[in-house]
Design a protein around this motif. Structure first.
Motif, PDB file in Angstrom:
ATOM      1  N   LYS A  10       6.586 -10.748  20.416  1.00  0.00           N
ATOM      2  CA  LYS A  10       5.716 -11.681  19.705  1.00  0.00           C
ATOM      3  C   LYS A  10       6.462 -12.955  19.304  1.00  0.00           C
ATOM      4  O   LYS A  10       6.111 -13.611  18.324  1.00  0.00           O
ATOM      5  CB  LYS A  10       5.131 -11.005  18.467  1.00  0.00           C
ATOM      6  CG  LYS A  10       4.268  -9.792  18.784  1.00  0.00           C
ATOM      7  CD  LYS A  10       3.739  -9.168  17.508  1.00  0.00           C
ATOM      8  CE  LYS A  10       2.874  -7.948  17.818  1.00  0.00           C
ATOM      9  NZ  LYS A  10       2.379  -7.301  16.574  1.00  0.00           N
ATOM     10  N   LYS A  37       1.284 -20.769  16.982  1.00  0.00           N
ATOM     11  CA  LYS A  37       0.371 -21.016  15.876  1.00  0.00           C
ATOM     12  C   LYS A  37      -0.268 -22.391  16.055  1.00  0.00           C
ATOM     13  O   LYS A  37       0.299 -23.278  16.696  1.00  0.00           O
ATOM     14  CB  LYS A  37       1.131 -20.964  14.549  1.00  0.00           C
ATOM     15  CG  LYS A  37       1.774 -19.611  14.266  1.00  0.00           C
ATOM     16  CD  LYS A  37       2.612 -19.651  13.000  1.00  0.00           C
ATOM     17  CE  LYS A  37       3.320 -18.312  12.756  1.00  0.00           C
ATOM     18  NZ  LYS A  37       4.179 -18.354  11.553  1.00  0.00           N
ATOM     19  N   GLY A  65       4.363 -16.233  18.836  1.00  0.00           N
ATOM     20  CA  GLY A  65       3.389 -16.107  17.764  1.00  0.00           C
ATOM     21  C   GLY A  65       4.003 -16.138  16.379  1.00  0.00           C
ATOM     22  O   GLY A  65       3.309 -16.392  15.389  1.00  0.00           O
ATOM     23  N   GLN A  66       5.315 -15.900  16.276  1.00  0.00           N
ATOM     24  CA  GLN A  66       6.006 -15.908  14.988  1.00  0.00           C
ATOM     25  C   GLN A  66       6.732 -17.225  14.733  1.00  0.00           C
ATOM     26  O   GLN A  66       7.372 -17.389  13.693  1.00  0.00           O
ATOM     27  CB  GLN A  66       7.009 -14.754  14.933  1.00  0.00           C
ATOM     28  CG  GLN A  66       6.363 -13.377  15.025  1.00  0.00           C
ATOM     29  CD  GLN A  66       7.374 -12.267  15.203  1.00  0.00           C
ATOM     30  OE1 GLN A  66       8.547 -12.510  15.497  1.00  0.00           O
ATOM     31  NE2 GLN A  66       6.932 -11.022  15.029  1.00  0.00           N
ATOM     32  N   ARG A 102      -0.003 -19.179  22.740  1.00  0.00           N
ATOM     33  CA  ARG A 102       0.401 -18.121  21.816  1.00  0.00           C
ATOM     34  C   ARG A 102       0.995 -18.674  20.525  1.00  0.00           C
ATOM     35  O   ARG A 102       1.201 -17.940  19.567  1.00  0.00           O
ATOM     36  CB  ARG A 102       1.422 -17.202  22.480  1.00  0.00           C
ATOM     37  CG  ARG A 102       0.930 -16.528  23.740  1.00  0.00           C
ATOM     38  CD  ARG A 102       2.022 -15.653  24.313  1.00  0.00           C
ATOM     39  NE  ARG A 102       1.870 -15.498  25.758  1.00  0.00           N
ATOM     40  CZ  ARG A 102       2.818 -15.054  26.557  1.00  0.00           C
ATOM     41  NH1 ARG A 102       3.994 -14.710  26.058  1.00  0.00           N
ATOM     42  NH2 ARG A 102       2.611 -14.951  27.866  1.00  0.00           N
TER      43      ARG A 102
END
Length: 213
Positions: free
Chosen positions: A101, A146, A104-105, A144
């Motif tokens: 991820k 933010k 996404g982080q 992906r």
């Protein structure tokens, strides 16, 4: 550029956008502290990576991801890693943008090109064997991120490898042209300061007469 980006200001001076983002990202705060910064590309030889990571390490609760080929010239060097860890930075290393991820982080993505001008013949042979597609910000990977994550790059881009394809230029999160413009004014300000022209420039800006040199 990052300071301005992480103010999350609306053009009309309100904080409506920031409040709206907080409904989807409850832990989101203004400013550079408490953010996850991901650096991708030529980590070992990138001067901008070293300098920006060092500056960001002065902020509290910062996490940094370094994404590079697992190559002695390109991966995170021990000296920078130790410097960041000493400052209390949470450091993670990856060898592909596809890892779990990761995107996404990420609160800020800083892309760089492979700096081939530094290659020795041995480096060139070794790096040619690397699948650099693992370090490209494709539209699918950008999706992906933010919705507020700034995408940065120190320029120039590698037109062959295309670590950032031109299609990303239209993404509202693409901040590299603004980054370049801000860098131009920072350099201008430094030159003015070095040549002790600060007061003359202030006088000209206020409508007075400077003393040209």
């Amino acid at each position: 550029t990052l300071k301005r980006t992480f103010r999350f200001n609306d053009r009309d001076g309100t904080d409506r956008r920031f409040r709206d983002l907080q409904t989807r990202y409850p832990d989101l705060q203004r400013g550079l502290a408490g953010k996850t910064y991901t650096f991708c590309g030529d980590i070992g030889r990138g001067r901008t990576v070293r300098s920006l990571a060092t500056v960001l390490s002065q902020y509290e609760n910062v996490r940094m991801n370094f994404v590079s080929p697992d190559d002695p010239s390109l991966r995170l060097h021990d000296g920078l890693r130790e410097r960041l860890l000493t400052r209390g930075v949470e450091v993670h290393e990856f060898h592909t943008l596809e890892d779990n991820k990761l995107l996404g982080q990420t609160d800020c993505l800083y892309m760089t090109r492979i700096q081939r001008e530094h290659n020795t013949p041995n480096d060139e042979f070794r790096i040619r064997q690397i699948d650099l597609s693992q370090f490209q910000l494709t539209p699918e990977r950008a999706a992906r991120l933010k919705e507020f994550t700034p995408i940065m790059h120190p320029f120039p881009r590698d037109s062959h490898v295309q670590e950032i394809p031109e299609s990303i230029d239209l993404d509202p999160r693409a901040m590299y042209f603004r980054q370049a413009r801000n860098g131009m004014w920072i350099r201008a300000a430094l030159l003015v300061h070095i040549f002790e022209m600060d007061k003359e420039l202030e006088a000209l800006a206020s409508g007075g007469r400077g003393r040209p040199r």
